[in-house]
Design an enzyme around this catalytic site. Structure first.
Site, PDB file in Angstrom:
ATOM      1  N   LYS A 285      16.118  36.325  17.465  1.00  0.00           N
ATOM      2  CA  LYS A 285      15.563  36.246  16.117  1.00  0.00           C
ATOM      3  C   LYS A 285      14.080  35.923  16.201  1.00  0.00           C
ATOM      4  O   LYS A 285      13.679  34.776  16.294  1.00  0.00           O
ATOM      5  CB  LYS A 285      16.318  35.215  15.301  1.00  0.00           C
ATOM      6  CG  LYS A 285      17.766  35.631  15.087  1.00  0.00           C
ATOM      7  CD  LYS A 285      18.501  34.684  14.195  1.00  0.00           C
ATOM      8  CE  LYS A 285      19.937  35.128  14.020  1.00  0.00           C
ATOM      9  NZ  LYS A 285      20.723  35.092  15.274  1.00  0.00           N
TER      10      LYS A 285
HETATM   11  P1  5BU Z   1      30.892  34.090  14.952  1.00  0.00           P
HETATM   12  O1  5BU Z   1      31.501  33.634  16.227  1.00  0.00           O
HETATM   13  O2  5BU Z   1      31.619  35.323  14.359  1.00  0.00           O
HETATM   14  O3  5BU Z   1      30.737  32.973  13.955  1.00  0.00           O
HETATM   15  O4  5BU Z   1      29.445  34.600  15.388  1.00  0.00           O
HETATM   16  C1  5BU Z   1      28.489  35.048  14.484  1.00  0.00           C
HETATM   17  C2  5BU Z   1      27.271  35.589  15.192  1.00  0.00           C
HETATM   18  O5  5BU Z   1      26.345  36.065  14.221  1.00  0.00           O
HETATM   19  C3  5BU Z   1      26.526  34.585  16.043  1.00  0.00           C
HETATM   20  O6  5BU Z   1      26.067  35.266  17.178  1.00  0.00           O
HETATM   21  C4  5BU Z   1      25.344  34.148  15.195  1.00  0.00           C
HETATM   22  O7  5BU Z   1      24.208  33.899  15.992  1.00  0.00           O
HETATM   23  C5  5BU Z   1      25.118  35.358  14.327  1.00  0.00           C
HETATM   24  N1  5BU Z   1      24.651  35.027  12.984  1.00  0.00           N
HETATM   25  C6  5BU Z   1      25.388  34.335  12.056  1.00  0.00           C
HETATM   26  O8  5BU Z   1      26.490  33.917  12.326  1.00  0.00           O
HETATM   27  N2  5BU Z   1      24.887  34.075  10.818  1.00  0.00           N
HETATM   28  C7  5BU Z   1      23.671  34.497  10.439  1.00  0.00           C
HETATM   29  O9  5BU Z   1      23.261  34.279   9.297  1.00  0.00           O
HETATM   30  C8  5BU Z   1      22.938  35.218  11.414  1.00  0.00           C
HETATM   31  C9  5BU Z   1      23.439  35.478  12.633  1.00  0.00           C
HETATM   32 BR1  5BU Z   1      21.312  35.811  10.999  1.00  0.00          BR
END
Ligand code: 5BU
Length: 457
Positions: A285
């Protein structure tokens, strides 16, 4: 006071003017409305409050509000006349602390009627409604003093709101013309001006090639599932890809969390990408000044630009970050982070709007937006404001709504996609499953079904 008398008063005090005016947008307009000074004429203010009160007295609402500043004093008189409680929203959204954004007493679920002085387009009304809805207040109806819009009612209607107005621009013109207060020539100018505004705006047909590439890949692979492969060893990384790579349209990486990263990682990743036919999105990011992000993207250990076509861009540093990242290199584009999924994040509506403005000015560098939402409706309204054909990628998605212990908020696959997410980004929902492959198939199937269902409607 009758509506007619009110209009004549407005003209007398100069709140309604016909002439030649340069608007904020740079357009030259043959008329100009400014109701702010009405507060200095208590008789007129009271008169319009009475007209509004008569108009809304049979409508169903629990509280009412006026949009600051102009409509707030009007709404407070209406509130007194109808004996209905008044609330209002701070003009600057409080993005910190526990300070209240809404002033006044209300209960969650209360229906609030919103009064405003003018409507030109529905955009700012929708923003107001969303801000209230965030605080648990339901907005259904807007009442404006003057409707000077080309198609505000339709615009609001499409978002699920009703527009009522005391008087329209046409009625004002007709009345003043019948009294000989404006010339026939002026009337023609007004008509020409409004019909030029009412012309459907040329659809922005530009689609970023990287947006198109993703859409094409989705179609080809029949998948809108993006895997967020947040694991910390190469063994886990490629082991997981063996299981789920065939299900996904794009792989989202955090390359800097791989403990044993070495020069073999990228070539191996590229082999998987071509064999399993997915795109690569490094979720680095970027958020610094142009010169720094240029190096972060192209240099250093990871040399991200060499292998990731898509990266994430924060807009905190301003739109020049896009130039820093993408100028002079082909085949890359960013997903601008317009909303986050984490609880308490500081991205407010003004910030989101600025992200859209930046993308509008730099369409060649923006493939889409990362965003989230609390409900289908919320996502729908967010997406409706996209400035072009960008895609919406949504993290914070699981089979069912929920949260984790560190502030992540999840909405369901179906809510995400039917609201407008083009791709869902899923990490732990798949990674932590006892059978990740089977789970990825379920996510893929549910997301793709919802996507096709949405596009068929
Ligand atoms: P999860 O394990 O499904 O919770 O992972 C979500 C991914 O998306 C994780 O790699 C975060 O860094 C990414 N992410 C997020 O969850 N929310 C956001 O608003 C953003 C990125 Br931008």
């Amino acid at each position: 006071m009758t509506t007619e008398e009110f209009v004549l008063e407005l003209q007398r005090i100069g709140a309604v003017k016909f002439g030649s005016f340069i608007l904020k947008s740079g357009l030259e307009s043959p008329f100009y409305f400014d109701l702010r000074d009405m507060i200095s004429y208590p008789g007129i203010l009271d008169g319009v409050a009475q007209l509004l009160a008569d108009k809304i007295k049979d409508m169903k609402f629990d509280v009412l509000t006026g949009i600051p500043y102009t409509a707030l004093p009007i709404a407070s008189l209406v509130s007194a006349k109808l004996n209905k409680p008044l609330i209002y929203m701070r003009k600057e959204e409080k993005a910190y602390g526990t300070g209240k954004n809404v002033i006044g007493q209300y209960k969650k679920g209360d229906v609030c009627l919103v009064i405003d002085d003018l409507i030109t387009t529905g955009a700012s009304k929708v923003e107001t409604a969303e801000a209230y809805e965030k605080e648990g207040v339901v907005v259904k109806d807007f009442v404006v003093v003057i409707d000077r819009s080309a198609n505000g009612a339709e615009e609001l209607g499409a978002m699920g709101y009703n527009l009522h107005s005391l008087i329209s621009l046409d009625e004002i013109v007709e009345l003043l013309q019948s009294k000989g207060l404006i010339s026939d020539e002026k009337v023609k100018e007004v008509e020409a001006f409004t019909s030029s505004l009412a012309k459907p705006v040329e659809q922005d047909v530009y689609t970023n090639p990287l947006t198109q590439k993703l859409l094409d890949k989705m179609k080809e692979k029949q998948s809108n599932l993006v895997l967020s492969l947040d694991v910390t060893t190469q063994k886990e990384f490629f082991g997981m890809l063996d299981k789920v790579g065939d299900e996904i349209v794009m792989l989202k990486t955090h390359v800097d969390i791989i403990d044993d990263y070495d020069e073999t990682f990228v070539p191996r990743l590229q082999q998987y990408a071509s064999r399993q036919n997915f795109l690569i999105f490094e979720d680095r990011k970027f958020a610094d000044i142009g010169n720094t992000v240029r190096h972060q993207f192209r240099n250093g250990v990871y040399k991200i630009a060499d292998w990731a076509e898509y990266v994430t861009v924060h807009m905190v540093a301003g739109e020049m970050i896009l130039k820093g990242l993408f100028e002079g290199i082909e085949g890359h584009a960013g997903f601008v982070l317009a909303r986050m999924s984490s609880k308490g994040n500081l991205l407010n509506e003004t910030y989101t709007r600025k992200c859209f403005e930046a993308a509008k000015k730099n369409p060649q560098w923006v493939a889409g937006f990362i965003g989230h939402g609390s409900s289908v409706e919320d996502i729908r309204r967010f997406k409706a404001k996209f400035p072009g054909n960008q895609v919406l990628l949504m993290p914070g998605v699981k089979l069912e709504r929920g949260s984790d212990a560190m502030g992540q908020q999840y909405i369901s696959v179906e809510d995400a996609v039917s609201g407008g997410a083009d791709c869902i980004i899923v990490g732990r929902g798949i990674l932590n499953a006892t059978d990740p492959q089977a789970e990825a198939k379920i996510y893929r199937q549910r997301a793709w079904t919802a996507y096709r269902g949405r596009n068929e409607k």
